[in-house]
Design a protein around this motif. Structure first.
Motif, PDB file in Angstrom:
ATOM      1  N   VAL A 165       0.862  -1.180   0.000  1.00  0.00           N
ATOM      2  CA  VAL A 165       0.000   0.000   0.000  1.00  0.00           C
ATOM      3  C   VAL A 165       0.898   1.230   0.000  1.00  0.00           C
ATOM      4  O   VAL A 165       1.756   1.377   0.874  1.00  0.00           O
ATOM      5  N   THR A 166       0.701   2.098  -0.977  1.00  0.00           N
ATOM      6  CA  THR A 166       1.577   3.256  -1.164  1.00  0.00           C
ATOM      7  C   THR A 166       0.758   4.537  -1.213  1.00  0.00           C
ATOM      8  O   THR A 166      -0.321   4.564  -1.807  1.00  0.00           O
ATOM      9  N   ALA A 167       1.281   5.572  -0.595  1.00  0.00           N
ATOM     10  CA  ALA A 167       0.702   6.910  -0.717  1.00  0.00           C
ATOM     11  C   ALA A 167       1.781   7.851  -1.223  1.00  0.00           C
ATOM     12  O   ALA A 167       2.914   7.823  -0.730  1.00  0.00           O
ATOM     13  N   VAL A 168       1.456   8.662  -2.233  1.00  0.00           N
ATOM     14  CA  VAL A 168       2.448   9.557  -2.824  1.00  0.00           C
ATOM     15  C   VAL A 168       1.863  10.952  -3.001  1.00  0.00           C
ATOM     16  O   VAL A 168       0.665  11.133  -3.234  1.00  0.00           O
TER      17      VAL A 168
ATOM     18  N   VAL B  21      -1.364  -4.700  -4.943  1.00  0.00           N
ATOM     19  CA  VAL B  21      -0.737  -3.376  -4.852  1.00  0.00           C
ATOM     20  C   VAL B  21      -1.816  -2.300  -4.888  1.00  0.00           C
ATOM     21  O   VAL B  21      -2.700  -2.333  -5.760  1.00  0.00           O
ATOM     22  N   GLU B  22      -1.744  -1.366  -3.950  1.00  0.00           N
ATOM     23  CA  GLU B  22      -2.628  -0.202  -3.949  1.00  0.00           C
ATOM     24  C   GLU B  22      -1.758   1.053  -3.999  1.00  0.00           C
ATOM     25  O   GLU B  22      -0.804   1.173  -3.236  1.00  0.00           O
ATOM     26  N   VAL B  23      -2.124   1.984  -4.885  1.00  0.00           N
ATOM     27  CA  VAL B  23      -1.416   3.256  -4.985  1.00  0.00           C
ATOM     28  C   VAL B  23      -2.418   4.377  -4.736  1.00  0.00           C
ATOM     29  O   VAL B  23      -3.409   4.506  -5.467  1.00  0.00           O
ATOM     30  N   HIS B  24      -2.178   5.151  -3.717  1.00  0.00           N
ATOM     31  CA  HIS B  24      -3.067   6.253  -3.355  1.00  0.00           C
ATOM     32  C   HIS B  24      -2.368   7.576  -3.648  1.00  0.00           C
ATOM     33  O   HIS B  24      -1.291   7.846  -3.114  1.00  0.00           O
ATOM     34  N   LEU B  25      -2.985   8.371  -4.507  1.00  0.00           N
ATOM     35  CA  LEU B  25      -2.398   9.622  -4.973  1.00  0.00           C
ATOM     36  C   LEU B  25      -2.996  10.793  -4.205  1.00  0.00           C
ATOM     37  O   LEU B  25      -4.225  10.941  -4.136  1.00  0.00           O
ATOM     38  N   ILE B  26      -2.138  11.613  -3.640  1.00  0.00           N
ATOM     39  CA  ILE B  26      -2.572  12.832  -2.952  1.00  0.00           C
ATOM     40  C   ILE B  26      -2.268  14.006  -3.877  1.00  0.00           C
ATOM     41  O   ILE B  26      -1.110  14.407  -4.033  1.00  0.00           O
TER      42      ILE B  26
END
Length: 740
Positions: A631-634, A692-697
């Protein structure tokens, strides 16, 4: 410098002599950044302008408008990251035209601005910022031209579809309006404002320009290019660097079928044939016919990290500030190591060159067409204006692989067969043995807590060889070093901080009390090392985040909460909190061998933010590591193309996982053993993360921060922390897993 320098690395490796590494105190590297050359090697002409307008301030270097349409230029290249599409979106947005209305040209020394190298996540950061402003200013000038012609206020006009419309209904095309405009002028420091709510293209996903040919089997890469009447060449490299040619039967090779030319110049050998198979057979015969001296001494892989601190080095102070508060006695010390890595490009390097009518044209997948052009011109003794380098996408690479050397091969050989185009294709073993590697590194870390459980001191020392041997002169090109009149490589100089070299991301973004951070820069080693994606950030973030986990445990605090308590940057906190919440930290599977870990960094401490949480499974018998969930936050500022950004983050997760778990160049005094895929393990499809999860800020209206390299360090750190959690043992020698 110590007098022992004269003995060189051969004396140490053969005789065991100790080369003293004196801790010299050079002038601060900030002085390098204060010169009129930017970090990518281009001259700064207008320091007050945004992005790459600083180095290329004329508007018509970026945009041309005429009866033939709109052409937009960038000096950056497409490496498979989707930046060509994103840059087109930015330019089309600010020109208020459809992307289909724009002819978009990249990295051609005869046509485009010189933006140095496409590297360090600078493309959107620099070129995107330049186009965002240049396109807006060009549109404004076109509107002003129409307003003068019609005698109306500019504010009353509207644009769309490359047309300008007046309240009266009068219409004028951009091509008509440009007749009253001189675009050959410096850009202004400020541009017309636009609210992010008005964006039609920026912030939205549009189809990638580079994908159709790749999925249809079309001519997608330089490896696919064919020119009329093209000859095929292969080089014959020595067994290792430093070898001298002692024998070669040139006449026997010339008698082989289809051979057009055999090139012999000092230690440089190549064959040219009418078709590719003839060239390959002649190359093989040439390898069998050539004899060489022993060449450079290579150390044993098992002792490389004992060797690094003993070699001649120069100490660069990175950060020395603050005084430690009283200690609680809780301290963590670690020694973290990284092996040499290779780029492992799926397609070995390739280039085409054509010397015709006194001009040399080179098609190349280099990341810097302008520096390469200068190096090739110097090597061949040609005027700079007689050499043109055109970028063509290559089949796989982020960093300094064999692309520049293959281009130098093609250029050198093309000069021997004037009038005919020549294609040079490296073989797999040539790519693996001759590309510049990513440096082996050693770091030593010590940090402690005060009585309130906060970090009160931070000591960090790292040893590394260069990460930046890009083409600054002809001697940086392998073929130029082998000629009868060889060129010497320019001296190795690290990249100035905050960009950094081996010390990239060596300064934690966390509050650490007192800090003492140094880089020991070693310029003499048996392997040529240069840029690979993220440079030293991969190991530095891994080491920093391992320390944070260990200190959190000593403080009796959750690892994520410990990080948050030492972060003051609200955007840094936001990505950590988002990754924590989406992961449902500290949730994990109940299966035995499960581990969770988190890693965070802001790339170079000046670019994009990234936090990664992972869950892994370590097999109790085999030790095999399976990545169950990522899990990713960018946060990379204003998002241009969310689909492209998500692709970049996902690709970085895979690449960093491969480096961190499996990859290492294998070598011993007999030579490099990783000459094919059997000797260089990479992540295979069954080893990909299961989920895989990608969370965009998004940060509408904020500056572009660059995304391509933000995940390498945090993903490595998260894996290291998860392995420690799963096994109860902290592994600090990369790669972490057994070879695949």
């Amino acid at each position: 410098m110590s007098s022992t320098t004269e003995f060189g690395r051969r004396a140490f490796l053969q005789g065991g002599s100790l080369l003293m590494a004196f801790a010299l105190m050079p002038a601060a590297r900030k002085a390098l950044a204060d010169t009129e050359v930017d970090t990518l090697g281009t001259v700064v002409l207008a320091p007050d302008l945004p992005g790459s307008l600083r180095t290329n301030p004329y508007l018509d270097a970026w945009i041309k408008v005429g009866v033939e349409g709109i052409t937009v230029y960038t000096g950056k290249v497409e490496l498979g990251t989707g930046v060509k599409t994103a840059l087109l979106q930015i330019a089309a947005e600010r020109l208020d035209v459809s992307p289909a209305a724009v002819t978009f040209l990249t990295a051609d020394t005869a046509l485009t601005p010189n933006e140095g190298y496409t590297a360090g996540s600078h493309t959107i950061f620099d070129s995107g910022t330049a186009l965002f402003n240049a396109a807006a200013q060009v549109r404004q000038m076109l509107m002003e031209s129409a307003a003068r012609r019609w005698g109306v206020e500019v504010s009353s006009l509207q644009t769309g579809g490359a047309m300008i419309t007046a309240p009266s209904g009068a219409r004028m095309s951009y091509a008509e309006a440009v007749a009253g405009v001189d675009l050959h002028q410096y850009a202004k420091a400020s541009s017309p404002d636009i609210s992010p709510e008005q964006f039609k293209l920026i912030g939205h996903a549009i189809p990638r320009l580079d994908i159709p040919a790749k999925v249809s089997g079309g001519a997608a890469f330089v490896q696919d290019m064919r020119l009329p009447g093209m000859l095929h060449a292969r080089v014959i490299r020595p067994p290792r660097p430093g070898c001298t040619l002692t024998g070669f039967d040139k006449q026997a090779i010339e008698r082989l079928p289809g051979i057009v030319k055999v090139v012999e110049d000092g230690n440089y050998l190549a064959v040219v044939a009418r078709d590719e198979w003839q060239a390959i057979k002649a190359m093989r015969a040439g390898y069998a016919a050539a004899t060489w001296t022993t060449g450079e001494v290579i150390p044993d892989q098992a002792v490389i990290h004992q060797l690094l601190p003993k070699l001649q080095s120069r100490r660069y102070p990175i950060q020395h500030e603050g005084q430690p508060t009283p200690s609680s006695g809780k301290t963590y010390r670690a020694r973290v190591t990284k092996q040499y890595l290779m780029h492992g490009s799926i397609g070995p390097s390739c280039s085409l060159a054509w010397f015709k009518d006194g001009r040399l044209t080179v098609w190349t997948h280099t990341q810097g067409v302008f520096p390469l052009r200068a190096g090739i011109a110097e090597m061949l003794g040609l005027p700079l204006a007689a050499v043109r380098c055109i970028h063509a996408e290559g089949s796989g690479c982020y960093g300094h692989n064999g692309a520049d050397d293959a281009a130098a091969d093609a250029a050198l050989i093309a000069m021997r067969v004037p009038g005919l185009p020549v294609r040079v294709q490296w073989m797999r073993e040539q790519e693996n043995l001759w590309e510049p590697y990513s440096s082996a590194m050693l770091t030593e870390l010590e940090a402690g807590l005060d009585s309130s459980g906060r970090i009160n001191h931070w000591k960090y020392q790292l040893w590394t060889t260069p990460h930046n041997e890009r083409i600054t002169n002809a001697g940086r090109l392998v073929p130029a070093r082998m000629l009868a009149r060889p060129f010497a490589s320019a001296p190795s100089v690290p990249i100035a901080h905050p960009e950094g070299d081996g010390d990239r991301n060596a300064i934690p973004l966390y509050q650490t009390g007192a800090s003492d951070i140094d880089m020991h820069f070693i310029s003499e080693m048996p392997f040529r090392t240069s840029a690979m994606r993220s440079l030293g950030a991969h190991i530095n973030v891994f080491a920093i985040e391992a320390c944070l986990d260990e200190l959190a445990a000593q403080a009796g605090v959750d690892a994520v909460e410990f990080r948050l308590s030492h972060l003051t940057d609200p955007r840094a906190r936001a990505v950590v909190e988002r990754a924590r919440d989406e992961f449902a930290w500290p949730r994990r599977s109940s299966a035995p061998g499960t581990g969770i870990g988190l890693g965070f960094a802001r790339y170079k401490n000046i670019m994009g933010y990234c936090a990664v949480a992972v869950e892994i499974q370590v097999h109790p018998q085999t030790g095999e590591i399976a990545i169950q969930r990522v899990v990713t936050a960018v946060d990379v500022g204003q998002i241009v193309n969310p689909d492209g950004l998500r692709n970049q983050v996902e690709g970085g997760i895979v690449q960093s996982s491969s480096w961190t778990l499996y990859e290492a160049v294998s070598y011993d005094p007999g030579g490099v053993r990783s000459y094919d895929w059997s000797g260089y393990p990479i992540l295979r499809f069954p080893q990909l993360p299961k989920h895989v999860e990608v969370h965009l800020i998004d940060q509408p209206g904020q500056p572009f921060l660059g995304a391509a390299e933000i995940v390498q360090g945090p993903m490595a750190a998260a894996l290291g922390n998860a392995v420690a959690d799963a096994t109860g043992q902290r592994r600090l020698a990369l790669p972490l897993a057994r070879k695949a």
